[in-house]
Design a protein around this motif. Structure first.
Motif, PDB file in Angstrom:
ATOM      1  N   THR A 284       0.686  -1.152   0.032  1.00  7.91           N
ATOM      2  CA  THR A 284       0.027  -0.050  -0.056  1.00  7.91           C
ATOM      3  C   THR A 284       0.829   1.209  -0.125  1.00  7.91           C
TER       4      THR A 284
ATOM      5  N   ASP B  88      -8.144   2.245   0.417  1.00  3.82           N
ATOM      6  CA  ASP B  88      -8.741   3.280   1.204  1.00  3.82           C
ATOM      7  C   ASP B  88      -8.211   3.347   2.609  1.00  3.82           C
ATOM      8  N   MET B  89      -7.957   2.315   3.074  1.00  3.19           N
ATOM      9  CA  MET B  89      -7.374   1.961   4.598  1.00  3.19           C
ATOM     10  C   MET B  89      -6.114   1.815   4.647  1.00  3.19           C
TER      11      MET B  89
ATOM     12  N   PHE C  55      -4.493   1.645   8.120  1.00  2.00           N
ATOM     13  CA  PHE C  55      -4.866   0.509   9.009  1.00  2.00           C
ATOM     14  C   PHE C  55      -4.414  -0.704   8.594  1.00  2.00           C
ATOM     15  N   PHE C  56      -4.144  -1.064   7.261  1.00  2.00           N
ATOM     16  CA  PHE C  56      -3.607  -2.169   6.600  1.00  2.00           C
ATOM     17  C   PHE C  56      -2.050  -2.236   7.110  1.00  2.00           C
TER      18      PHE C  56
ATOM     19  N   GLY D 220      -4.137  10.269  10.719  1.00  2.28           N
ATOM     20  CA  GLY D 220      -5.256  10.114  10.016  1.00  2.28           C
ATOM     21  C   GLY D 220      -6.256  11.169  10.325  1.00  2.28           C
TER      22      GLY D 220
ATOM     23  N   SER E 297      -8.282  11.104   6.412  1.00  2.00           N
ATOM     24  CA  SER E 297      -8.278   9.929   5.612  1.00  2.00           C
ATOM     25  C   SER E 297      -7.194   8.822   6.125  1.00  2.00           C
ATOM     26  N   LEU E 298      -7.621   7.594   5.843  1.00  3.00           N
ATOM     27  CA  LEU E 298      -6.462   6.431   5.981  1.00  3.00           C
ATOM     28  C   LEU E 298      -6.067   6.216   4.807  1.00  3.00           C
ATOM     29  N   ASP E 299      -5.914   6.929   3.754  1.00  2.00           N
ATOM     30  CA  ASP E 299      -5.508   6.755   2.538  1.00  2.00           C
ATOM     31  C   ASP E 299      -4.228   7.386   2.261  1.00  2.00           C
TER      32      ASP E 299
END
Lengths: 196, 394, 370
Positions: free
Chosen positions: B97, B110-111, B114-115, B165, B170-172
């Motif tokens: 990512t 999108d995450m 988080f990933f 974030g 956003s978490l992107d």
């Protein structure tokens, strides 16, 4: 926190300094004048022979008993070219045992041995640490050429000086004997003269 | 979902490229660390193998691969060999990512943040498994300590990622970098960068937090029974993790590929800019390694639970307030600096002053010995003045 | 229902074996640990035993000096000084003043070099890998001077019973003055990097505490003893050579922990450099060897001489039977006696602290085992 950051500034300042490391083996750091490397036997130019007579004082005094030496009669003494009646025949130092302490140099009475500047004598041969007379003379010769070594007692040890001294002493003795003879003859003549 | 053959080929090539980038990054770090540490210490570092020692990591890899593979007789063989893989794979999976430029990414989720968090925690399992499957009491001790350390320091990292974030809404990853178009987040929340760096150091296991596998301590930690290629995998994973911390810092805090030159750079330049920032953070990590000694495990845990975690929660609250009341960004800077200054001052008072005060006191309270008057120097003429012959024999 | 554990409590034995990066030589420490705390320490020594005292019985006095170089192989000139003083005591000669000044200058330089090595290796034991490089840089400078004066960087064989082997070169005084300035800067640098570093303080402060009376009863000496506040220094309490003519300070610690022992050595570096400067100011001309017979054949008798080594109080007990070889040379090594305090200091500490405590005692195994 602050002290740690100060420490980081100390480390950072070294980025601007030159490397301290000498890139061995491309770069050899020079040794000092008095550096005690492995021993070398010294060469008396005036008689074309080593100073060493094989008296074995160094062999006895060595703390690690790393040397062996054998002496023999010096042919040059018979010919009158040298004052040394005995000369070294074989001399071997086990470089693995030598601790480079310099005691052999301190006790030598003949200015025969000196601590050369050789210290890079690693060898691939199994017996590469046995330094024989040839290697020792070579190390000594190199040491004499590269440094300002001079014998500490030239009037005892350097052949030309000793022989010259002996010749002068003999000449003086001959002159003194001749003069005594003439004065004795004169005395005899005087007594004879007085008698007759 | 339709996966065509061309899609599959494209994906494979992307993964292959990604693997190369990550591996090359790690290998370059091996070289860079040794050269940089050498410069800081006044020595050249590797300079024999290849020009400037550039082939040194390859020489290291060849050496490690050629070593004999020894495993303890009583170890659980399957788990013993699986543990390095479990440690190593998550370090590479998170790269999926990471965007190296706007469009240079394998899968922009999108995450993304988080990933990253979710996958990177898996390597802790691998470490515990390594320690346990070695069937050696020292390895088990080391494995548990490693697990404790890593788990404790996950919390500040996760909190900081949450702060970022929140700030970028956003978490992107791409949106995070875009949110730093004008001001990088390091200027907005400098404290977050500091916490991230410290926690990242602890996550990777770098000095001053490398006690669980340090050489000069009693044991080698969970890696003590590994040799050759298996140990090389742990070693590589550590460097990939270091590089990940660098890239993450560059993306989250330093403005990624965008700041300060904007989004119109050609792709190569964007990638180069991001890599440059990542290497900059990595150099800071090496610099810290050169300066600090190692912390003891209990001091390390104390630092995590008593300092980093409360600070990170406080910062989280502060960031939340800033978002709620919509203060301008520099208010957050001031607040976070304020929060940073308080622990620094408290710690300085607690630890620095005692040492400095002691240093001054020891100097001042020293026993002073006064010189006696010296009799006039006597020079004797009739004694050997220069080199004396050692009197050991006649 | 009582809260007693239902199983036997067994302490774990942890071996910091002879091969270990942090034990300063071949030294084996067997720790008995209860969880993370050390319950007992059993040191095992003898891995570096070379038979020095036995060899001294069959070697002449001049050869024994080479043995003493190697007893504590980091502070060679201090060892030579102790033995040579014992020899002078038993032969009842005194070295001329210039020789004494040369000896003290070289011995104090050796003290600085030894403490520099301690700082570097102590830092690297605790994980700080940089001070060792900086400290060894300064040691190089000092060893260069030693090479210039004595001919060897480490095993000098320079001092003799009655004086020194040869006079110093002509550029000795300016060289040493320059050296003092450079080394002082180097010590300051390592001091700034390490002494107040928070992680270093956390690792060493409060660790390995030993109080004064216990330290004295354990037989500690040197900075390890002075860290606990006991003002015992051979240079002050039993002065020798030209130390009475110097102004100096003996720093004392208060807490008796590892940091105190470390920092006292840093302070001693500064003090030694000051002492050397004073010696250079007072440096007299004159002979460098006492008059008299060259053969060291002392009368029968026994004598004890001690000197302040960087590690503590080195004692030489010399028994002569009238021949040119000593009958018995007994060495009282400071590191060996300092190790007695190791168990007291380590009891109750963490395993990771064992390394810090051992490092702070600054032992040299050549001295411990001889």
């Amino acid at each position: 926190m602050i002290s740690g950051l100060k420490g980081m500034m100390v480390t950072l300042r070294w980025l601007g300094k030159k490397n301290i490391t000498a890139n061995y083996p491309e770069e050899h750091l020079p040794v000092q004048e008095r550096f005690m490397g492995f021993p070398g036997l010294l060469w008396d130019e005036t008689a074309e022979e080593p100073f060493c007579t094989g008296c074995m004082v160094c062999v006895r005094e060595c703390p690690t008993q790393c040397m062996t030496a054998i002496m023999h009669d010096n042919p040059k003494a018979v010919e009158g070219k040298s004052h040394r009646r005995k000369i070294i025949e074989t001399f071997e130092i086990n470089l693995n045992r030598c601790i480079l302490c310099g005691i052999c140099v301190d006790v030598c009475n003949f200015d025969a041995i000196a601590m050369s500047h050789e210290h890079e004598l690693a060898s691939f041969a199994r017996t590469g640490a046995r330094a024989d007379l040839g290697l020792l003379l070579e190390q000594g010769r190199k040491y004499q050429a590269e440094t300002s070594w001079a014998p500490k007692g030239p009037d005892r040890n350097v052949a030309s000086v000793v022989l010259a001294k002996r010749a002068a002493a003999e000449a003086a003795k001959a002159a003194a004997a001749a003069e005594e003879k003439t004065s004795a003859e004169t005395a005899v003549e005087n007594t004879e003269g007085s008698e007759s | 979902m339709n996966v065509t053959l061309s899609d599959a080929i494209k994906l494979t090539m992307q993964l292959f490229a990604l693997l190369n980038v990550a591996a090359f990054g790690a290998i370059s770090l091996v070289w860079l660390e040794r050269r940089f540490l050498g410069r800081l210490q006044g020595r050249p570092g590797p300079n024999r193998v290849g020009p400037l020692g550039l082939l040194q990591p390859i020489a290291d890899a060849i050496k490690l691969m050629s070593k004999e593979d020894v495993a303890p007789g009583t170890s659980q063989r399957l788990l013993f060999y699986a543990a390095p893989i479990l440690v190593f794979v998550p370090s590479f999976v998170v790269w999926l990512t990471f965007p190296l430029a706007r469009d240079v990414v394998v899968r922009n989720l999108d995450m993304g943040l988080f990933f990253f968090v979710a996958i990177s925690v898996l390597s802790i399992v691998g470490l515990v498994l390594a320690g346990w499957s070695s069937n050696s009491k020292y390895a088990i001790l080391g494995g548990f300590r490693a697990a404790a350390q890593l788990v404790s320091y996950e919390i500040p990292i996760i909190t900081m990622i949450l702060v970022i974030g929140m700030l970028s809404d956003s978490l992107d990853f791409v949106k995070v970098v875009d949110a730093q178009a004008t001001v990088p987040f390091i200027a907005v929340v400098p404290l977050a960068f500091v916490i991230f760096l410290i926690a990242g150091l602890a996550e990777v296991g770098r000095t001053p937090f490398d006690i669980y596998f340090a050489e000069s301590e009693v044991v080698g930690g969970p890696f003590v029974e590994y040799s050759g290629a298996h140990w090389a995998i742990f070693f590589l994973a550590e460097y990939v993790n270091t590089f990940v911390v660098g890239i993450l810092g560059a993306l989250l805090f330093l403005g990624g590929w965008r700041w300060p030159f904007g989004a119109d750079l050609p792709q190569i330049a964007s990638v180069a800019l991001l890599m440059g920032k990542a290497y900059f953070i990595v150099l800071i990590i090496f610099w810290i390694r050169a300066t600090y000694p190692r912390m003891r495990i209990d001091q390390l845990m104390a630092m995590a639970w008593k300092w980093l975690i409360p600070l990170s929660f406080v910062l989280f609250l502060v960031a939340a307030f800033q978002l709620k009341f919509e203060w301008p960004w520099w208010v957050l800077t001031i607040l976070s600096l304020g929060v940073l200054v308080v622990p620094v001052v408290v710690q300085s008072r607690k630890q620095r002053n005692p040492a400095l005060a002691l240093a001054v006191r020891y100097s001042a309270n020293a026993v002073i010995v006064h010189a006696k008057p010296r009799p006039a120097a006597v020079i004797v003429d009739d004694v050997v003045a220069t080199s004396a012959v050692e009197g050991t024999s006649a | 229902m009582t809260n007693e554990p239902q199983f036997d409590h067994v302490d774990m034995m942890l071996n910091m074996g002879p091969q270990h990066p942090a034990t300063h030589g071949v030294f084996r420490m067997v720790l008995t640990v209860d969880g993370e705390r050390v319950v007992d320490v059993t040191p095992h020594i003898g891995y570096l035993h070379r038979g020095t005292e036995r060899l001294a019985e069959v070697e002449t006095y001049g050869q024994v000096i080479t043995l003493f170089d190697r007893v504590d192989y980091i502070s060679n000139l201090n060892n030579e000084l102790a033995f040579v003083r014992a020899g002078e005591k038993i032969m009842e000669v005194e070295a001329p003043e210039r020789a004494q000044y040369i000896r003290v200058i070289l011995a104090e330089l050796n003290r600085v070099a030894s403490h520099l090595l301690f700082i570097g290796t102590y830092a690297i034991d605790l994980g700080g890998m940089t001070p060792v490089m900086y400290c060894f840089r300064e040691r190089e400078r000092i060893e260069n001077l030693f090479e210039h004066v004595t001919g060897a960087r480490m095993m000098h064989n320079y001092m003799r019973i009655g004086g020194v082997k040869s006079d110093v070169p002509d550029d000795f005084v300016p060289w040493v003055r320059r050296l003092i300035g450079e080394v002082r800067m180097g010590v300051e640098e390592s001091d700034k990097l390490l002494s107040t570093n928070e992680v270093f303080l956390a690792r060493t402060q409060g660790v390995g505490v030993i109080d004064g009376p216990t330290a004295v009863s354990c037989g500690l000496s040197g900075p390890s003893l002075r860290g606990s506040g006991v003002a015992y220094d051979v240079r002050k309490d039993d002065p020798y050579e030209i130390y009475p003519y110097l102004n100096y300070k003996i720093p004392l610690g208060e807490n008796g922990d590892c940091w105190d022992r470390y920092y006292l050595r840093v302070l001693e570096c500064y003090e030694s450099l000051n002492m050397i400067e004073q010696c250079l100011d007072q440096f007299p001309a004159g002979p460098i060897m006492a008059a008299g017979r060259r053969i060291a054949r002392p009368p029968a008798g026994e004598v004890f001489a001690h000197s302040e080594n960087p590690r503590g109080d080195l004692g030489v007990y010399l028994v002569s039977d009238g021949s040119d070889k000593p009958y018995r040379v007994k060495i009282r090594p400071p590191s060996f006696c300092n190790l007695v305090g190791l168990a007291t200091m380590t009891r109750g500490a963490y395993i990771a602290d064992a390394v810090a405590i051992l490092g702070s005692l600054d032992i040299v195994l050549g001295e411990v085992d001889r």
